[in-house]
Design an enzyme around this catalytic site. Structure first.
Site, PDB file in Angstrom:
ATOM      1  N   LYS A 135       0.811  -1.221   0.000  1.00 39.98           N
ATOM      2  CA  LYS A 135       0.000   0.000   0.000  1.00 39.98           C
ATOM      3  C   LYS A 135       0.843   1.269   0.000  1.00 39.98           C
ATOM      4  CE  LYS A 135      -4.189  -1.960   2.016  1.00 39.98           C
ATOM      5  NZ  LYS A 135      -5.268  -1.817   3.021  1.00 39.98           N
TER       6      LYS A 135
ATOM      7  N   ALA B  88      -3.935  -0.091   8.951  1.00 42.70           N
ATOM      8  CA  ALA B  88      -5.365  -0.073   9.272  1.00 42.70           C
ATOM      9  C   ALA B  88      -5.637   0.850  10.448  1.00 42.70           C
ATOM     10  CB  ALA B  88      -5.846  -1.488   9.585  1.00 42.70           C
TER      11      ALA B  88
END
Length: 404
Positions: free
Chosen positions: A56, A120
């Site tokens: 990511k 997250a």
């Protein structure tokens, strides 16, 4: 149009299933090693990508532009090709925000604990801060950690788990003890496999609302698909797809007295749904290389129950199965956790007079009426749905209606 998921080791991903309901495009899994990223992003055949860990952040240097939220979080989970340019987006923010709204929890001016400090966690922190929460990040080190959690932060109103603790296949663990938080209003767990983590089960036992990350997974996929197709997907489709995916992920677990028809119904149901069927007693016998009566004769009921717990632990953490359990599995409460973590439990009832006893040691040994009297409240406690098993066809139809 070709889209897909980019990652290092993807294994079994639910993304192709979810995207099959979101748009008319081909969705592939692209497993790439770090040294392959640049070439794939520059020359790969795709119009849209989802990006999962550990890439990511790694993909950012190869992109031409970032959306404001992707730039803010420093992470990209969606890439689209527009006029030859690669644009990075972050739909995890929208997914988690949708999860919070769906939960009905209001974090404004409340203490919210975010467990974990990874990617997250950054998303959850951004959303909760934007909603006006007093956010505390709990990590293994630093000012707020698991050592002082129970002395400094037991007044938390909401807890969000962004750690992998409790994720498949290590499902028997919870990152914290819920009972230590008397003011707790809700628990959000970004883990979606299993859909009912140990943390969420502990919350439920304490009367605290809990929600898994499956909604977030579908919600972020919806926004990603909108970027892929440059089109709006109606809000009502989100709930519809969520229900469909959840039903397909859930195990269907059959409990009930010995001889009530669990195996017969289970096989018929699995055939109807195109699922794998597992008979817990058959699995126990296979692993022991002995029949069930032989296990009872050599090891007694304690030995059998020990084997049963291990088998149900393994079956319960899987997804999309039909599982027929032994009649006495409800006598050990730990089996409820194993079976409920990824399953919906159906109690098949049948009149005592119709229950066969052949090949069933406890049924032959004891009084069926007395056994039923003892087990009845346990079946009630385990069961999500109770069904009278009158005929196989009718019972299968009732279960299918319940899961749909």
């Amino acid at each position: 149009m070709i889209c897909g998921l980019l990652g290092k080791t993807l294994g079994h991903s639910y993304s192709p299933l979810i995207h099959s309901y979101l748009g008319q495009y081909e969705y592939r899994l692209f497993e790439k090693q770090p040294h392959e990223l640049e070439d794939f992003l520059k020359r790969g055949e795709f119009e849209g990508l989802n990006v999962t860990m550990p890439y990511k952040k790694d993909v950012i240097p190869y992109l031409d532009a970032l959306s404001p939220i992707a730039a803010r979080l420093g992470a990209v989970n969606t890439i689209v090709r527009r006029e030859g340019k690669l644009i990075g987006h972050n739909t995890d923010y929208a997914g988690f925000l949708s999860m919070v709204h769906r939960s009905g929890l209001d974090p404004a001016v409340k203490k919210v604990l975010i467990l974990g400090s990874g990617g997250a966690s950054a998303t959850a922190v951004a959303v909760m801060e934007d909603l006006g929460a007093d956010v505390i990040v709990i990590s293994r080190g630093g000012e707020n950690n698991y050592n002082n959690l129970y002395t400094m932060h037991t007044d938390a109103a909401i807890i969000v788990n962004t750690t992998p603790v409790g994720m498949y296949p290590n499902t028997d663990f919870s990152p914290i003890s819920i009972s230590a938080f008397p003011a707790l209003e809700g628990v959000l767990d970004v883990i979606y496999n299993p859909t009912n983590t140990m943390l969420l089960q502990l919350a439920q036992e304490s009367g605290v609302y809990g929600m898994s990350g499956l909604w977030m997974l579908v919600a972020q996929a919806r926004e990603a698909s909108e970027w892929f197709q440059n089109a709006t997907i109606p809000e009502e489709r989100l709930a519809e797809i969520y229900r469909t995916v959840k039903a397909q992920m859930e195990n269907i677990v059959l409990i009930g007295m010995p001889g009530c028809g669990k195996t017969t119904v289970g096989k018929a149901l699995a055939d109807k749904l195109g699922r794998q069927f597992f008979d817990a007693d058959a699995e126990i016998a296979k692993k022991a290389n002995m029949s069930i009566p032989e296990i009872f004769a050599k090891e007694g009921e304690d030995g059998f129950r020990s084997r049963e717990i291990k088998v149900l632990s393994e079956l319960g953490k899987q997804s999309g199965l039909v599982i027929a359990t032994g009649g006495g599995c409800v006598t050990f409460s730990i089996n409820h956790s194993f079976l409920h973590q990824n399953g919906r439990i159906f109690w098949l009832k049948r009149d005592i007079s119709q229950l066969p006893t052949d090949g069933r040691p406890l049924s032959q040994k004891g009084n069926l009426e007395e056994m039923y009297r003892i087990r009845k409240p346990l079946y009630e406690k385990f069961a999500d749905v109770i069904i009278e098993n009158e005929t196989v066809e009718k019972t299968v139809q009732q279960i299918m209606e319940a899961i749909q």
